[in-house]
Design an enzyme around this catalytic site. Structure first.
Site, PDB file in Angstrom:
ATOM      1  CE  LYS A 250      10.328  -5.080  -8.416  1.00 51.08           C
ATOM      2  NZ  LYS A 250      11.733  -5.019  -8.093  1.00 51.08           N
ATOM      3  NE  ARG A 251       4.188  -7.239  -1.476  1.00 51.61           N
ATOM      4  CZ  ARG A 251       3.400  -6.744  -0.543  1.00 51.61           C
ATOM      5  NH1 ARG A 251       2.360  -7.402  -0.150  1.00 51.61           N
ATOM      6  NH2 ARG A 251       3.683  -5.589   0.035  1.00 51.61           N
TER       7      ARG A 251
END
Ligand code: GLU
Length: 482
Positions: A250-251
């Protein structure tokens, strides 16, 4: 008949790896005339995310992955939302207790925490089977008094071997496995239990999922065995990686389908790209529609080496889809972006759009291609010097000076008339085409590259603006050379 299922947990986020799992499940089923089922695995009530199920539907719909059965379309084995089947699972857990394959566990959280503390590192401690040895009377007493309990799987001794289509044969020592919880104290099944029950009840033949589930699979198999059910074919898929060492997370910003759509990628290009992340077609080819993928798909093409997500490759592929797109369809897709970048009212946006169509990787790149239309950027005179075109600052100045009166005298301001007028001037001056077209193109755009050539640019910008830009070019060059 082949039956596959996509069993997402509604997290509010469709990771590219999950979408790829859904796609492969769809392809495995459809390539053999089977069925593809959608099942929402939402028994973890603490992780409930509002609107998350809609994201799943929307992603699948946009991707062209159509499920045959599921919560919204029904089917033979519904409902397909696990939280709606809560009581069904308990029945099966009780059956296992009957068979001596599972047991009630009344251990308190404090007791379980103290087990963790007593192990080195204090993290994962295997349950010590304390409740496996309770007497019948003790169990009945506890149940009667309403003592909170979970139901645990009793892992038997020995080794478990299974076959995976991608990873081959895998053997684990059962002593490495914990007596996992099947039913939680809130009465809901754990993901691990509901998953097995549903795969059986829904007659799933091929279980396709991320390789992070490989280590749980022996526990599932022991459950199948305990019930006397047939074990499905397993297809575990390696993680989608950001690079050699890190998973796409997600980062990274572009790990989800939604992120990619927001960045201007087309759903069909995303699907095509992720199909090739871990699967190789037998022919050397890269562009596939989803129907062509169904035709070409074969389990044998799956690879166990981790696939690296390459945004550059995806951008290239997206550009291929844009190029191949019907002009009107592309215009309707690009219109908003174009209008936000070009405010001038006298510009033929459809024409400009046509020029841009073959030169971008995503819609978001339009801005950088058309910025020069509203405002001629500041540029250096050295932009006029082009080795291949055989231009210098001097030759460019000469060309711009000569072309000015010719263009001023033109009655018809169309691409053809502009082109022909420049062509006759070129032969009159005895110069190479590029020695005229390059400086005119440069003066009109102020950019090292432009979405179209000199005459097209002039037509687009109109007579007045074109002549003003050429005049500016002349001034720039004169200053540089004085
Ligand atoms: N609910 C699981 C997940 O979202 C699915 C695992 C499986 O397909 O068995 O990761």
């Amino acid at each position: 008949m082949i039956r596959t299922r996509f069993a997402p947990s509604p997290t509010g986020y469709m990771h590219i790896g999950n979408l790829r799992t859904a796609l492969y499940e769809y392809l495995i089923a459809k390539s053999k005339g089977g069925k593809f089922i959608l099942r929402i695995e939402d028994t973890d009530q603490e992780r409930y995310v509002e609107g998350a199920v809609d994201i799943i539907y929307k992603t699948l719909e946009l991707s062209g992955i159509k499920h045959d059965e599921g919560p919204d379309v029904g089917g033979d084995y519904g409902p397909y939302v696990q939280s709606e089947r809560k009581n069904d699972y308990l029945k099966y857990a009780l059956e296992l207790i009957e068979k001596g394959e599972a047991y009630y566990c009344f251990c308190t959280k404090e007791r379980l925490d103290s087990l963790k503390e007593s192990t080195e590192g204090g993290d994962v401690a295997k349950y010590d089977r304390h409740c496996l040895f309770l007497s019948k009377e003790e169990i009945e007493e506890n149940l009667k008094n309403g003592v909170s309990y979970v139901i645990r799987q009793k892992i038997k001794e020995g080794k478990t071997t299974f076959h995976d289509e991608v990873y081959g044969s895998i053997t684990v020592d059962n002593s490495d496995m914990e007596d996992q919880i099947l039913i939680k104290s809130d009465g809901y099944p754990t993901y691990n239990f509901a998953n097995v029950i549903d795969d059986h009840l829904m007659a799933i033949t091929h279980v396709v999922r991320g390789a992070e589930y490989l280590s749980s699979t022996p526990k599932y198999n022991l459950l199948y065995e305990a019930f006397g059910w047939e074990i499905p074919t397993y297809v575990h898929l390696p993680a989608v990686m950001k690079d050699q060492h890190n998973k796409l997370s997600k980062r990274n910003g572009d790990a989800s389908f939604q992120d990619l759509i927001e960045k201007g990628f087309l759903p069909e290009a995303i699907i095509n790209y992720i199909a090739l992340l871990g699967w190789a077609p037998s022919e050397n080819r890269e562009i596939f529609t989803i129907d062509e993928l169904i035709e070409a798909f074969d389990l044998k093409g799956l690879s166990k080496s981790p696939a690296i997500f390459d945004p550059v490759k995806l951008t290239w592929m997206n550009g291929e889809y844009i190029k191949a797109m019907d002009k009107d369809k592309f215009y309707s897709l690009a219109e908003d972006e174009l209008k936000s970048c070009v405010k001038r009212q006298d510009i033929d946006l459809k024409k400009l759009c046509g020029y841009v169509q073959s030169r971008i990787g995503t819609i978001k790149e339009i801005g950088s291609k058309v910025d020069f239309v509203d405002n001629l950027p500041e540029y250096e005179p050295s932009l006029y010097v082009h080795k291949k075109m055989k231009t210098t600052e001097e030759s460019s100045l000469e060309a711009l000076k000569k072309v000015t009166p010719v263009l001023e005298g033109l009655n018809k301001w169309t691409n053809d008339s502009l082109y022909n007028a420049m062509l006759s001037l070129i032969s009159e001056m005895g110069i190479k085409n590029g020695q005229m077209f390059w400086p005119v193109r440069t003066a009109l755009s102020g950019e090292p590259t432009s979405p179209c050539g000199a005459s097209e640019l002039a037509e687009l910008l109109g007579k007045e603006d074109s002549l003003a830009r050429i005049k500016k070019g002349i001034e720039l060059l004169e200053n540089a050379l004085s």
